[in-house]
Design a protein around this motif. Structure first.
Motif, PDB file in Angstrom:
ATOM      1  N   TYR A  19      36.780 -77.139  33.921  1.00  0.00           N
ATOM      2  CA  TYR A  19      35.279 -76.885  33.073  1.00  0.00           C
ATOM      3  C   TYR A  19      35.416 -75.922  32.075  1.00  0.00           C
ATOM      4  O   TYR A  19      35.463 -74.957  31.632  1.00  0.00           O
ATOM      5  N   SER A  20      35.415 -77.453  31.066  1.00  0.00           N
ATOM      6  CA  SER A  20      35.317 -77.110  29.686  1.00  0.00           C
ATOM      7  C   SER A  20      34.162 -78.318  29.529  1.00  0.00           C
ATOM      8  O   SER A  20      34.028 -79.154  29.702  1.00  0.00           O
ATOM      9  N   PHE A  21      33.305 -78.404  27.795  1.00  0.00           N
ATOM     10  CA  PHE A  21      32.887 -79.493  27.326  1.00  0.00           C
ATOM     11  C   PHE A  21      33.872 -80.688  27.165  1.00  0.00           C
ATOM     12  O   PHE A  21      35.205 -80.501  27.047  1.00  0.00           O
ATOM     13  N   SER A  22      34.180 -82.001  27.805  1.00  0.00           N
ATOM     14  CA  SER A  22      35.040 -83.353  27.515  1.00  0.00           C
ATOM     15  C   SER A  22      34.829 -83.334  25.824  1.00  0.00           C
ATOM     16  O   SER A  22      36.425 -83.200  25.148  1.00  0.00           O
ATOM     17  N   PHE A  23      34.279 -83.021  25.507  1.00  0.00           N
ATOM     18  CA  PHE A  23      34.034 -82.939  24.537  1.00  0.00           C
ATOM     19  C   PHE A  23      34.571 -81.815  23.013  1.00  0.00           C
ATOM     20  O   PHE A  23      34.481 -82.660  21.825  1.00  0.00           O
ATOM     21  N   GLU A  24      35.049 -80.978  23.722  1.00  0.00           N
ATOM     22  CA  GLU A  24      35.646 -79.146  22.871  1.00  0.00           C
ATOM     23  C   GLU A  24      36.420 -79.001  23.872  1.00  0.00           C
ATOM     24  O   GLU A  24      35.787 -78.041  24.585  1.00  0.00           O
ATOM     25  N   PRO A  25      37.745 -80.056  24.382  1.00  0.00           N
ATOM     26  CA  PRO A  25      38.788 -78.938  24.958  1.00  0.00           C
ATOM     27  C   PRO A  25      39.309 -77.871  24.147  1.00  0.00           C
ATOM     28  O   PRO A  25      39.264 -77.993  23.211  1.00  0.00           O
ATOM     29  N   ASN A  26      39.488 -76.822  24.479  1.00  0.00           N
ATOM     30  CA  ASN A  26      40.075 -76.027  24.222  1.00  0.00           C
ATOM     31  C   ASN A  26      42.087 -75.494  24.209  1.00  0.00           C
ATOM     32  O   ASN A  26      42.360 -75.358  25.792  1.00  0.00           O
ATOM     33  N   MET A  35      49.231 -70.819  31.123  1.00  0.00           N
ATOM     34  CA  MET A  35      49.642 -71.387  30.756  1.00  0.00           C
ATOM     35  C   MET A  35      50.844 -70.969  29.281  1.00  0.00           C
ATOM     36  O   MET A  35      50.760 -69.741  29.082  1.00  0.00           O
ATOM     37  N   HIS A  36      51.695 -71.643  29.952  1.00  0.00           N
ATOM     38  CA  HIS A  36      52.761 -71.623  28.769  1.00  0.00           C
ATOM     39  C   HIS A  36      52.394 -71.512  27.431  1.00  0.00           C
ATOM     40  O   HIS A  36      52.037 -72.679  26.837  1.00  0.00           O
ATOM     41  N   GLY A  37      53.578 -71.518  26.344  1.00  0.00           N
ATOM     42  CA  GLY A  37      53.115 -71.371  24.869  1.00  0.00           C
ATOM     43  C   GLY A  37      53.320 -72.541  24.413  1.00  0.00           C
ATOM     44  O   GLY A  37      53.311 -73.172  23.417  1.00  0.00           O
ATOM     45  N   TRP A  38      54.612 -72.839  25.306  1.00  0.00           N
ATOM     46  CA  TRP A  38      55.242 -74.652  24.571  1.00  0.00           C
ATOM     47  C   TRP A  38      53.717 -75.703  25.415  1.00  0.00           C
ATOM     48  O   TRP A  38      53.529 -76.745  24.343  1.00  0.00           O
ATOM     49  N   GLU A  39      52.999 -75.532  26.138  1.00  0.00           N
ATOM     50  CA  GLU A  39      51.723 -76.315  26.931  1.00  0.00           C
ATOM     51  C   GLU A  39      50.644 -76.204  26.049  1.00  0.00           C
ATOM     52  O   GLU A  39      49.339 -76.918  25.398  1.00  0.00           O
ATOM     53  N   ARG A  40      49.977 -75.236  25.457  1.00  0.00           N
ATOM     54  CA  ARG A  40      49.211 -74.644  24.532  1.00  0.00           C
ATOM     55  C   ARG A  40      49.605 -75.669  22.936  1.00  0.00           C
ATOM     56  O   ARG A  40      48.935 -76.300  22.436  1.00  0.00           O
ATOM     57  N   ALA A  41      50.790 -75.128  22.393  1.00  0.00           N
ATOM     58  CA  ALA A  41      51.698 -75.596  21.203  1.00  0.00           C
ATOM     59  C   ALA A  41      51.110 -77.395  21.273  1.00  0.00           C
ATOM     60  O   ALA A  41      50.786 -78.428  20.233  1.00  0.00           O
ATOM     61  N   LEU A  42      51.567 -77.725  22.341  1.00  0.00           N
ATOM     62  CA  LEU A  42      51.325 -79.244  22.760  1.00  0.00           C
ATOM     63  C   LEU A  42      49.972 -79.898  22.857  1.00  0.00           C
ATOM     64  O   LEU A  42      49.997 -81.416  22.269  1.00  0.00           O
ATOM     65  N   PHE A  43      49.086 -79.020  23.604  1.00  0.00           N
ATOM     66  CA  PHE A  43      47.899 -79.429  23.255  1.00  0.00           C
ATOM     67  C   PHE A  43      46.878 -79.521  22.285  1.00  0.00           C
ATOM     68  O   PHE A  43      46.168 -80.397  21.778  1.00  0.00           O
ATOM     69  N   ARG A  44      47.678 -78.477  21.289  1.00  0.00           N
ATOM     70  CA  ARG A  44      46.850 -78.739  20.140  1.00  0.00           C
ATOM     71  C   ARG A  44      47.613 -79.691  19.304  1.00  0.00           C
ATOM     72  O   ARG A  44      47.016 -80.294  18.646  1.00  0.00           O
ATOM     73  N   ALA A  45      49.146 -80.129  19.086  1.00  0.00           N
ATOM     74  CA  ALA A  45      49.822 -81.472  18.524  1.00  0.00           C
ATOM     75  C   ALA A  45      49.397 -82.513  19.228  1.00  0.00           C
ATOM     76  O   ALA A  45      48.767 -83.575  17.739  1.00  0.00           O
ATOM     77  N   ALA A  46      49.124 -82.781  20.230  1.00  0.00           N
ATOM     78  CA  ALA A  46      49.048 -83.959  20.530  1.00  0.00           C
ATOM     79  C   ALA A  46      48.151 -83.902  21.958  1.00  0.00           C
ATOM     80  O   ALA A  46      48.075 -83.363  22.757  1.00  0.00           O
ATOM     81  N   PRO A  47      46.082 -84.309  21.290  1.00  0.00           N
ATOM     82  CA  PRO A  47      45.499 -83.487  22.459  1.00  0.00           C
ATOM     83  C   PRO A  47      45.427 -84.564  23.150  1.00  0.00           C
ATOM     84  O   PRO A  47      44.864 -84.401  24.742  1.00  0.00           O
ATOM     85  N   VAL A  48      46.449 -85.364  23.383  1.00  0.00           N
ATOM     86  CA  VAL A  48      46.128 -86.797  24.613  1.00  0.00           C
ATOM     87  C   VAL A  48      46.598 -85.960  25.649  1.00  0.00           C
ATOM     88  O   VAL A  48      46.238 -86.380  26.757  1.00  0.00           O
ATOM     89  N   PHE A  49      47.596 -85.582  25.330  1.00  0.00           N
ATOM     90  CA  PHE A  49      48.471 -84.413  27.100  1.00  0.00           C
ATOM     91  C   PHE A  49      47.007 -83.670  27.854  1.00  0.00           C
ATOM     92  O   PHE A  49      46.937 -83.425  28.964  1.00  0.00           O
ATOM     93  N   GLN A  50      46.367 -82.753  26.356  1.00  0.00           N
ATOM     94  CA  GLN A  50      45.434 -82.192  27.188  1.00  0.00           C
ATOM     95  C   GLN A  50      43.997 -83.114  28.157  1.00  0.00           C
ATOM     96  O   GLN A  50      44.419 -82.526  29.369  1.00  0.00           O
ATOM     97  N   GLY A  62      24.931 -77.778  25.896  1.00  0.00           N
ATOM     98  CA  GLY A  62      25.146 -79.640  25.553  1.00  0.00           C
ATOM     99  C   GLY A  62      24.480 -80.307  25.483  1.00  0.00           C
ATOM    100  O   GLY A  62      24.536 -80.986  24.905  1.00  0.00           O
ATOM    101  N   MET A  63      22.998 -79.076  25.436  1.00  0.00           N
ATOM    102  CA  MET A  63      22.062 -80.204  25.102  1.00  0.00           C
ATOM    103  C   MET A  63      22.026 -81.064  23.668  1.00  0.00           C
ATOM    104  O   MET A  63      21.324 -81.130  23.111  1.00  0.00           O
ATOM    105  N   ALA A  64      22.067 -79.167  23.119  1.00  0.00           N
ATOM    106  CA  ALA A  64      21.724 -78.886  22.293  1.00  0.00           C
ATOM    107  C   ALA A  64      22.215 -79.930  21.047  1.00  0.00           C
ATOM    108  O   ALA A  64      22.435 -80.711  19.901  1.00  0.00           O
ATOM    109  N   ILE A  65      23.970 -80.322  21.389  1.00  0.00           N
ATOM    110  CA  ILE A  65      25.061 -80.359  20.561  1.00  0.00           C
ATOM    111  C   ILE A  65      24.732 -82.000  20.249  1.00  0.00           C
ATOM    112  O   ILE A  65      24.621 -82.846  19.833  1.00  0.00           O
ATOM    113  N   ALA A  66      24.050 -82.646  21.906  1.00  0.00           N
ATOM    114  CA  ALA A  66      24.050 -84.215  22.048  1.00  0.00           C
ATOM    115  C   ALA A  66      22.780 -84.374  20.793  1.00  0.00           C
ATOM    116  O   ALA A  66      23.204 -85.396  20.817  1.00  0.00           O
TER     117      ALA A  66
END
Ligand code: N01
Length: 503
Positions: free
Chosen positions: A73-80, A226-241, A30-34
């Motif tokens: 439990y992941s970087f705020s700037f790098e959602p998965n 996690m359901h397949g549709w949840e992952r698809a949703l997070f990919r399509a509309a990151p705001v939900f994640q 995280g420090m290196a990326i900053a």
């Protein structure tokens, strides 16, 4: 900075690198990326092992998983968007960190197999001399330690440990080459790690004797794929994640109120945990053995659906008599009973309270941080220490958590470091050093606060406290309050100096 510069009269040495980061777990990466995002490419990451990931590289025991939901439990700037479960397992978290290292181009900055053993601040040159275990010395203007609180597994000090003729290992150094199938196995410790691997190994071993000193409070784990549709949703509309992350954060943060200000409020949750015991264990003797007698939260609250059922298996024996000694063939308890086993797994935790050692750190005027911290580690905001200029710690003293994601704290501290670097640049300063009064004030506040928290008053003995009961590990408050205090450097709290550049 409003403090006057104090030129030393010497020309500054040109350091090998501007910033040396120690460790490549969440903190170091995280420090290196900053730094890179700020256009700073003059840095290295010194890593003792041969891969990135920190504790998520080292802990490979069966069932190892995070007990904080992955979407937080992941970087705020790098959602998965592709987390496979609510609570992801160690291999998935490690793979996430590897991907992050690749995506942000961190590989060229990594120096593997280099354990930092000593750091000496050179006041004349305005730089740190950082020695690694291969005898090499690297000079850096700034050092950021990201070594984590749980990087050094701790073996207990039990009489006769060296006499045992069978196999032994610590759960953080799991020996995957040793097949436990059909073996009689002793496990010492019933903390966060043990409750994860005991259900995994219990079905394959001949017998499992689990030595418990203090029972942990355990609540159900609300895990699911996690359901397949949840992952698809997070990919399509990151705001939900992002929204989900916010909800998880708020839920977890709400526990701080009881932990910090009103430990008695945990009584309701304790009642629910007792009901959980009653629902999963039918043997009244076993029920009593696993029921804690201290306030919930005093030790880390654990989550598991398969630990209690594992204890109820016919080949598992929970022993609560104290361990008297380890013999050549097993473990002898205080009641004189000898438990013969083929292997002993120590799941006895980590050296968390003696924060920096075994790295020896020498600051201004030859002062020795390890000696100063003998009575307990302390720092300004848990990040910097007076007398040790340009030395920043991520996850330093009193910034650990019992209720929320540590990644949030790490990101808060990284903001402090970045603000410090920018302010030094703007002022033409070589180094910044927190004022002793600022550090004392912060620690007076922390120690006053911790006294009433569940960690200090909950009636348990935990790794959060030093031998003499001082809490040097936990942040006693809300994480958003910590972020508010730490994210920007308070110029009044620091001295800034520069080494003179001309004769
Ligand atoms: O260690 P622990 P851990 N004789 O300290 C016992 C994090 N973590 O490796 O409670 C007999 O929890 C000790 O007994 P007692 C998490 O923050 C996170 O499991 O001191 N027993 C205890 O039962 C956690 O808190 C995840 O009386 C002895 C056990 O050993 C931290 O790591 C997953 C003994 C140690 O339990 C440490 O966890 C795993 C002795 N001499 C870990 N000495 C996540 O999911 C010690 N014990 C994020």
């Amino acid at each position: 900075m409003n403090a006057p510069f104090k030129p030393t009269g010497q020309a500054p040495a040109k350091p090998d690198v501007d910033v040396a980061i120690i460790g490549s777990g969440f903190s170091g990466l995280g420090m290196a990326i900053a730094l890179l995002k700020d256009g700073r490419e003059d840095f290295v990451i010194l890593e003792k092992a041969n891969g990135v990931g920190g504790t998520w590289r080292d802990n490979t025991y069966p069932g190892c998983a995070c007990d904080v939901p992955s979407h937080l439990y992941s970087f705020s700037f790098e959602p998965n968007p592709d987390w496979s479960r609510v609570y992801s397992s160690q291999p998935e978290i490690r793979a996430y960190l590897e991907r992050v290292a690749d995506k942000y181009g961190l590989r060229p900055y990594l120096r593997f197999g280099r354990t930092v053993t000593k750091m000496v601040f050179d006041e004349v040159g305005g730089l740190w001399r950082v020695t690694t275990d291969d005898g090499q010395v690297i000079t850096a203007r700034v050092v950021v330690s990201g070594t984590g609180g749980l990087s050094r597994p701790m073996l207990p000090n039990i009489k006769g440990m060296d006499r045992f003729k069978g196999k032994t290992f610590h759960s953080a150094w799991w020996d995957h080459g040793y097949d436990l199938t059909g073996k009689s196995v002793a496990v010492i410790g019933t903390g966060a790690s043990a409750i994860q691997f005991v259900p995994q190994i219990a079905p394959k071993v001949k017998s499992l004797t689990l030595f418990q000193r203090t029972p942990p409070w355990i609540v159900p784990k609300m895990d699911r794929p996690m359901h397949g549709w949840e992952r698809a949703l997070f990919r399509a509309a990151p705001v939900f994640q992002k929204l989900l992350r916010g909800v998880i954060y708020t839920q977890m943060e709400s526990r701080a109120g009881a932990f910090v200000f009103k430990p008695d409020a945990m009584a309701t949750a304790e009642k629910q945990a007792r009901q959980f015991i009653a629902a999963t264990i039918s043997d009244p003797v076993l029920r009593e053995k696993v029921t804690p007698t201290y306030r919930m939260g005093c030790k880390r609250i654990l989550i598991s659906n398969d630990y209690y059922p594992a204890l109820a298996r016919p080949n598992v024996n929970l022993v609560t008599d104290g361990i008297a000694e380890i013999t050549a063939s097993g473990v002898r308890t205080a009641d004189g009973m000898e438990h013969e086993v083929d292997a002993i797994i120590y799941s006895t935790g980590f050296a968390a309270t003696d924060a920096l050692s075994p790295t020896q750190v020498y600051g201004r005027g030859g002062r020795h941080l390890n000696a100063e911290w003998e009575a307990g580690a302390q720092a300004y905001l848990g990040v910097t220490v007076s007398g040790y200029p340009n030395f920043f710690m991520l996850m330093g003293p009193n910034t650990g958590l019992g209720h929320n994601s540590i990644v949030y704290m790490i990101e808060s501290q990284i903001r402090h470091v970045m603000d410090g670097l920018r302010r030094m640049d703007a002022a033409g300063a070589t180094w910044m050093d927190p004022k002793r009064e600022a550090q004392n004030q912060f620690n007076a506040f922390v120690q006053e606060r911790v006294g009433k928290t569940v960690w200090n008053s909950g009636g348990c003995k935990s790794w959060y406290l030093t031998e003499d009961g001082r809490n040097t590990t936990i942040w006693p408050g809300f994480t958003f309050d910590y972020r508010r205090r730490v994210k920007a450097v308070d110029p009044a709290a620091y001295d800034m100096e520069r080494v003179k550049t001309e004769a």
